[in-house]
Scaffold this active site. Structure first.
Site, short mmCIF file in Angstrom:
data_model
loop_
_atom_site.label_atom_id
_atom_site.label_comp_id
_atom_site.label_asym_id
_atom_site.label_seq_id
_atom_site.Cartn_x
_atom_site.Cartn_y
_atom_site.Cartn_z
CG ASP A 96 -2.12 0.90 1.04
OD1 ASP A 96 -2.40 1.33 -0.11
OD2 ASP A 96 -2.79 1.21 2.05
CG ASN A 156 -7.47 -2.23 -5.53
OD1 ASN A 156 -6.57 -3.01 -5.24
ND2 ASN A 156 -7.82 -1.23 -4.72
C1 IPE Z 1 -5.39 -2.76 -0.37
O1 IPE Z 1 -5.08 -1.44 -0.58
C2 IPE Z 1 -5.31 -3.52 -1.64
C3 IPE Z 1 -3.97 -3.63 -2.21
C4 IPE Z 1 -2.86 -3.20 -1.67
C5 IPE Z 1 -3.92 -4.32 -3.46
P1 IPE Z 1 -6.21 -0.34 -0.85
O2 IPE Z 1 -5.50 0.94 -0.97
O3 IPE Z 1 -7.05 -0.77 -1.98
O4 IPE Z 1 -7.06 -0.43 0.49
P2 IPE Z 1 -8.01 0.62 1.19
O5 IPE Z 1 -8.95 1.13 0.16
O6 IPE Z 1 -7.14 1.71 1.73
O7 IPE Z 1 -8.67 -0.14 2.29
C1 IPE Z 2 -1.38 0.17 -3.45
O1 IPE Z 2 -1.17 1.53 -3.52
C2 IPE Z 2 -1.49 -0.49 -4.80
C3 IPE Z 2 -2.86 -0.87 -5.17
C4 IPE Z 2 -3.89 -0.90 -4.39
C5 IPE Z 2 -3.06 -1.27 -6.55
P1 IPE Z 2 -2.40 2.54 -3.54
O2 IPE Z 2 -2.72 2.86 -4.95
O3 IPE Z 2 -3.52 2.04 -2.72
O4 IPE Z 2 -1.73 3.80 -2.84
P2 IPE Z 2 -2.45 4.84 -1.90
O5 IPE Z 2 -3.10 4.07 -0.80
O6 IPE Z 2 -3.45 5.56 -2.76
O7 IPE Z 2 -1.35 5.71 -1.42
MG MG Z 3 -4.10 2.31 -0.79
#
Ligand code: IPE
Ligand code: IPE
Ligand code: MG
Length: 232
Positions: free
Chosen positions: A15, A63
């Site tokens: 994340d 996602n």
């Molecule tokens: C969790 O991250 C999913 C992945 C890292 C693939 P998200 O960024 O999607 O999670 P939330 O929305 O903060 O819970």
């Molecule tokens: C995690 O990074 C990767 C995926 C969920 C695909 P994020 O895209 O969730 O990054 P933040 O949470 O917006 O910083």
């Molecule tokens: Mg995220």
């Protein structure tokens, strides 16, 4: 002599790619690119530590709700890195496996995923499990449906259900790391995490490196897992 506890299965929720990019005034996809680049190094480190199973949460069933540009960009990046990195991973003795629903994944990427799994299937130093279009609830529901379709009669047991999970041979994660400060599972390994240990860090995934991994593993090594029993 310290007999250090090493997780057999390490799972990481990747994340913070977006926040990493934002803090550098870059588009979000540059964050995803930086995050994917990190993975090869991490597989090397994980192997050096003697960790047998390494899973990463790369794309959740939720996602898909992101803007279409980000979703398509991510799918393209997955394909690009897969093509570029699979030989190096194989040389490292890595078996690449994917975990999640196969629907909605672009056909081209799906073919590459299947090819990579097949190409590395005999490697056995590290199982590198990429959870892509994975959701813990989806996995449980898919397992229940598959169990019903197999003609199973009630009452069913935990072990019956487990046999229908996406990767039934993979042991439950011992340690789940989440980067970037969020204190939640976001639908990762729901069933399998029943007795997992957690490690949270505020570092964004693209900045997560050897030192951070060391901290997480040291923290894990100092924990006592009781599984509902009493102190040993
Ligand atoms: C969790 O991250 C999913 C992945 C890292 C693939 P998200 O960024 O999607 O999670 P939330 O929305 O903060 O819970
Ligand atoms: C995690 O990074 C990767 C995926 C969920 C695909 P994020 O895209 O969730 O990054 P933040 O949470 O917006 O910083
Ligand atoms: Mg995220």
């Amino acid at each position: 002599m310290s007999d250090k506890k090493i997780p057999r299965h390490l799972a990481i929720i990747l994340d913070g790619n977006g926040r990493w990019a934002k803090s550098r005034n870059l588009p979000r996809l540059m964050g995803h690119r930086a995050g994917l680049r990190k993975l090869e190094d991490m597989v090397k480190l994980v192997k050096r530590e003697g960790i047998r199973y390494f899973s990463v949460y790369a794309f959740s069933t939720e996602n898909w709700n992101r803007p279409i540009m980000e979703v398509t960009g991510l799918m393209r990046l997955f394909g690009y890195y897969l093509r570029r990195k699979v030989d190096e991973l194989k040389e490292l003795g890595t078996r690449v496996r994917f975990c999640g629903r196969k629907d909605r994944i672009p056909e081209e990427l799906l073919k590459q995923m299947q090819w990579a799994e097949d190409y590395t299937k005999d490697e056995n130093a590290v199982d590198f499990i990429v959870c892509l279009n994975y959701g813990g609830r989806a996995e449980i529901i898919d397992a229940v449906n598959s169990l019903i379709a197999s003609g199973a009669k009630s009452p069913i047991t935990e072990e019956d259900l487990r046999k229908h999970f996406y990767l039934p041979d993979v042991p439950d994660p011992d340690l789940i790391v989440r980067t970037s400060g969020e204190l939640r599972l976001s639908n990762f390994w729901l069933w399998e995490s029943a007795y997992s240990e957690y490690y949270f860090t505020s570092i964004h995934w693209p900045d997560f490196g050897e030192e951070e991994l060391r901290k997480a593993l040291d923290s894990y090594a100092g924990r006592e897992r009781r599984y509902g029993g009493l102190k040993s």
